[in-house]
Design a protein around this motif. Structure first.
Motif, PDB file in Angstrom:
ATOM      1  N   GLN A   6      21.113  35.987  39.445  1.00 47.34           N
ATOM      2  CA  GLN A   6      21.108  37.245  39.857  1.00 47.34           C
ATOM      3  C   GLN A   6      20.015  37.858  38.897  1.00 47.34           C
ATOM      4  O   GLN A   6      19.207  38.653  40.239  1.00 47.34           O
TER       5      GLN A   6
ATOM      6  N   PRO B   2      36.640  46.756  44.691  1.00 48.13           N
ATOM      7  CA  PRO B   2      36.624  45.250  44.906  1.00 48.13           C
ATOM      8  C   PRO B   2      35.278  44.459  44.104  1.00 48.13           C
ATOM      9  O   PRO B   2      34.985  43.637  43.966  1.00 48.13           O
ATOM     10  N   VAL B   3      34.503  45.462  43.487  1.00 51.51           N
ATOM     11  CA  VAL B   3      33.667  45.232  42.256  1.00 51.51           C
ATOM     12  C   VAL B   3      34.399  44.374  40.846  1.00 51.51           C
ATOM     13  O   VAL B   3      34.082  43.490  40.515  1.00 51.51           O
TER      14      VAL B   3
ATOM     15  N   LEU C 238      37.550  43.566  41.248  1.00 56.68           N
ATOM     16  CA  LEU C 238      37.831  42.286  42.192  1.00 56.68           C
ATOM     17  C   LEU C 238      36.883  40.834  42.234  1.00 56.68           C
ATOM     18  O   LEU C 238      37.285  39.837  41.509  1.00 56.68           O
ATOM     19  N   GLN C 239      35.348  40.775  41.628  1.00 57.56           N
ATOM     20  CA  GLN C 239      34.055  40.192  42.192  1.00 57.56           C
ATOM     21  C   GLN C 239      34.466  39.565  40.585  1.00 57.56           C
ATOM     22  O   GLN C 239      34.124  38.454  40.307  1.00 57.56           O
TER      23      GLN C 239
ATOM     24  N   ASN D 265      36.912  37.551  39.710  1.00 60.63           N
ATOM     25  CA  ASN D 265      36.672  36.148  41.015  1.00 60.63           C
ATOM     26  C   ASN D 265      35.730  35.068  39.563  1.00 60.63           C
ATOM     27  O   ASN D 265      35.865  33.753  38.828  1.00 60.63           O
ATOM     28  N   TYR D 266      34.295  35.926  39.408  1.00 61.72           N
ATOM     29  CA  TYR D 266      33.578  35.369  38.058  1.00 61.72           C
ATOM     30  C   TYR D 266      33.746  35.210  36.614  1.00 61.72           C
ATOM     31  O   TYR D 266      33.635  33.986  36.552  1.00 61.72           O
TER      32      TYR D 266
ATOM     33  N   ILE E 178      43.435  36.352  43.631  1.00 62.10           N
ATOM     34  CA  ILE E 178      42.572  35.798  42.988  1.00 62.10           C
ATOM     35  C   ILE E 178      43.139  34.577  42.044  1.00 62.10           C
ATOM     36  O   ILE E 178      42.653  33.314  42.024  1.00 62.10           O
TER      37      ILE E 178
END
Length: 192
Positions: free
Chosen positions: A80, A117-118, A120-121, A124-125, A161
């Motif tokens: 990143q 949405p971030v 949720l990401q 996930n991370y 998730i």
């Protein structure tokens, strides 16, 4: 001394996340005097800082920080932010891991300043960190659940998730957010 000054200033300017990062930076500055760290500049972006603090919370949840977890986070940050910045962030993470983290305050702060949405990401991370050793320790999964709740992630989105990572007999239904007695039309609609 520098870490306590940094923590105090961090709290004033950045709330709980700022305090944690202030202590970490202060520790690193103290270490520079002994040659332990060669830290130049500050990391980019509040989101990276949030990732560091939440990563540390998940890594510490099962009372052991594994090399595979550190490697997962290191690879993520390098992909990143580039190699130099990624390695600096990992050095900061190693200082953050040593601290007590008020996960409620930090998660609420992240939730206030992050789009859904971030969030949720981010969940996930965090599951990626928990999966780094090939196992899902219940304490890590519980910590991710707590973080998601305080950030404002709905329980159905969290379950969806989680089902992608922690397999159960009904995992596919959980991912689609339907029950096992759903009709074919309901399954198709949920899939689309």
């Amino acid at each position: 001394y520098a870490k306590w000054v940094g923590g105090g200033l961090g709290w004033v300017f950045g709330g709980p996340i700022g305090a944690i990062l202030g202590v970490a930076l202060g520790s690193m500055l103290d270490g520079m005097n002994t040659g332990q760290y060669a830290y130049r500049g500050t990391p980019r972006g509040d989101f990276a800082m949030s990732l560091l603090v939440l990563s540390a919370a998940v890594m510490k949840a099962d009372k052991q920080v594994l090399k595979s977890e550190l490697e997962f986070v290191r690879k993520f940050f390098i992909s990143q932010f580039g190699e130099e910045e990624g390695n600096r962030l990992i050095r900061m993470l190693q200082e953050i891991i040593k601290q007590d983290i008020n996960i409620q305050d930090v998660s609420v702060q992240v939730g206030q300043f992050t789009d859904y949405p971030v969030k949720l990401q981010l969940v996930n991370y965090l599951f990626g960190i928990a999966a780094a050793d090939g196992l899902y320790h219940p304490d890590e999964v519980d910590m991710i659940s707590v973080i998601a709740g305080f950030m404002g992630v709905s329980s159905s989105d969290f379950t969806s998730i989680k089902a992608m990572f922690v397999k159960s007999t009904g995992w596919a239904y959980d991912v689609l957010e339907i029950t096992s007695n759903a009709t074919n039309d309901e399954v198709k609609k949920a899939y689309r």
